[in-house]
Design a protein around this motif. Structure first.
Motif, mmCIF file in Angstrom:
data_model
loop_
_atom_site.group_PDB
_atom_site.id
_atom_site.type_symbol
_atom_site.label_atom_id
_atom_site.label_comp_id
_atom_site.label_asym_id
_atom_site.label_seq_id
_atom_site.Cartn_x
_atom_site.Cartn_y
_atom_site.Cartn_z
ATOM 1 N N GLY A 222 0.689 -1.280 0.043
ATOM 2 C CA GLY A 222 -0.009 -0.006 0.018
ATOM 3 C C GLY A 222 0.917 1.351 0.109
ATOM 4 O O GLY A 222 0.330 2.343 0.156
ATOM 5 N N GLY A 260 -6.423 1.941 0.313
ATOM 6 C CA GLY A 260 -6.917 1.566 1.574
ATOM 7 C C GLY A 260 -7.550 -0.057 1.662
ATOM 8 O O GLY A 260 -8.012 -0.353 0.453
ATOM 9 N N SER A 316 -9.286 4.547 6.913
ATOM 10 C CA SER A 316 -9.121 5.830 5.636
ATOM 11 C C SER A 316 -10.553 6.056 5.237
ATOM 12 O O SER A 316 -10.649 7.258 4.903
ATOM 13 C CB SER A 316 -8.136 5.136 4.633
ATOM 14 N N LYS A 330 -5.779 1.887 6.318
ATOM 15 C CA LYS A 330 -4.324 1.816 5.834
ATOM 16 C C LYS A 330 -3.585 1.380 7.247
ATOM 17 O O LYS A 330 -3.778 1.797 8.415
ATOM 18 C CB LYS A 330 -3.733 3.425 5.564
#
Ligand SMILES: [Zn+2]
Length: 441
Positions: A222, A260, A316, A330
């Protein structure tokens, strides 16, 4: 119609909560009746829990509680709630300290795990009929191995279970020959294979067949710079997922939006957020940051109630254009990996993210040399960072630049030693280890 594996993923959240409330009552009755560990621990408190909010009256289960339980009643622990003859599979969690933790599943537990895992890989862009190169480690009972394969088969994919142990050359040659559309592996494996394609096959990875990549098992997928590097190397869509061996393999996943990871554990795991210092519950709202606490809702073999796996996350978003109603997070990494430098929390993955942004001056490989006990220090953090062959800077300039950026962005003081390309061991089949224990200087 919304494009999801399971309609429960788009159900209104209050419906999901009602389902969880009902499953929680059944599960608590079950564990108090069948698990010696939870009978002692929560038997007397059971009557106080009438709603999901009432979970706060129950004690947490820590990793060490599970370790103690396993030692107190081998082989599967005091918390075992099924007959050993009902167990059909035993996995091992990697365990950061010494002794591995064993996790048992009944046939129904595997179905529950697969329901979560198939949602994850579907959200990550895999579809029934896809051929998937599986390049996670297969050995040591690691859930990224067999358990992910079971998830993929439940989704309807054709799995090619070569595993990370096959090595770079065999994996790349098999991809070239079989032409799978999808691949799953750790981010460091994906980057490593992608960079090696030109040498092994005489062509870049982007000319191979892989177009969808699901990464997990370590932080990174991510992080923008790490994702971009993988996507460029492979000319493919890269999405992150996350979970942990205690409840199967994976239950958080990025969708098409890639901003996310959605909760994908509806009907299987109830998730709370807590303040890791005060241990108070934190309401799940946009921007909330805390540690995840899991309660299994229909686990037969080794159930866990209010289990602290240690993941620190920020919520998120509560909704998404894709239609999924599971909130998105996240991740900042495991609380276990977190360093405290002069009182400031620093996640190794965040350091890696910043170093990666300086490619090709750096190769992105680095080690954080821990010359102190535990996770807390008042001295600057000592880093070794690899310089790329194509770097236009001198080692002195690069080191000073990185020290400045880390100080500005993470409020952490570092002493950086720049080392030549190739001098830091590549993770290969293993998870990338950013931390290295060294003697005091
Ligand atoms: Zn989404």
């Amino acid at each position: 119609m919304t494009d999801v594996f399971d309609e429960l993923e788009v159900a209104p959240w209050n419906e999901v909560s009602r389902l969880h409330e009902q499953l929680l009552q059944q599960q608590l009755d079950y564990v108090v009746e069948r698990s010696e560990f939870y009978r002692d621990r929560i038997g007397a408190l059971r009557g106080q829990v009438r709603s999901l909010e009432d979970l706060r009256y129950l004690p947490f289960t820590a990793k060490d509680d599970v370790r103690q339980s396993l030692l107190a009643k081998p082989p599967l622990g005091l918390h075992l709630a099924a007959e050993p003859s009902e167990v059909v599979q035993i996995q091992s969690s990697s365990g950061t300290t010494g002794m591995p933790t064993f996790v048992a599943a009944t046939k129904r537990d595997l179905e529950t795990w697969n329901s979560m895992g198939a949602r994850v890989f579907y959200a990550n862009g895999f579809r029934p009929g896809d051929w998937v190169m599986h390049a996670y480690a297969m050995g040591r009972g690691f859930v990224g191995g067999l358990v992910n394969i079971e998830h993929l088969q439940h989704l309807g994919c054709a799995v090619i279970p070569l595993g990370a142990e096959s090595g770079t050359e065999r994996l790349l040659r098999a991809i070239d020959h079989l032409k799978p559309r999808a691949m799953c592996a750790t981010p460091s494996m994906v980057a490593y294979l992608g960079a090696a394609a030109q040498d092994v096959l005489g062509k870049p990875a982007s000319e191979l067949s892989i177009r969808a990549i699901s990464v997990g098992g370590e932080p990174g997928g991510g992080i923008p710079a790490i994702r971009e590097n993988m996507e460029q190397l492979w000319g493919a869509d890269v999405r992150d997922m996350m979970g942990g061996a205690d409840f199967g393999s994976t239950y958080w996943a990025e969708c098409d939006e890639k901003d996310g990871m959605h909760l994908c554990s509806q009907g299987a795991l109830h998730v709370e957020l807590i303040d890791p210092d005060t241990l108070d519950p934190i309401p799940i709202s946009e921007g909330a940051t805390g540690e995840i606490v899991y309660t299994a809702l229909r686990r037969e073999a080794t159930p866990l109630v209010r289990y602290r796996m240690g993941d620190i996350v920020t919520v998120s978003s509560l909704d998404c254009r894709c239609g999924r109603t599971g909130f998105k997070i996240k991740t900042h990494g495991r609380a276990d990996d977190m360093l405290i430098v002069r009182g400031v929390n620093v996640f190794p993955a965040a350091i890696k993210d910043i170093v990666m942004q300086y490619a090709p001056d750096t190769t992105g490989y680095l080690k954080i040399d821990l010359d102190f006990d535990g996770h807390s220090t008042y001295e600057p953090l000592r880093l070794r960072v690899e310089m790329g062959k194509a770097s236009v800077r001198t080692p002195e300039e690069l080191g000073a630049t990185l020290e400045g950026v880390l100080r500005d962005q993470l409020t952490v003081r570092t002493v950086i030693q720049i080392v030549p390309e190739g001098s830091i061991e590549r993770p290969g089949a293993a998870k990338e280890k950013l931390l290295e224990r060294v003697g005091r200087p």
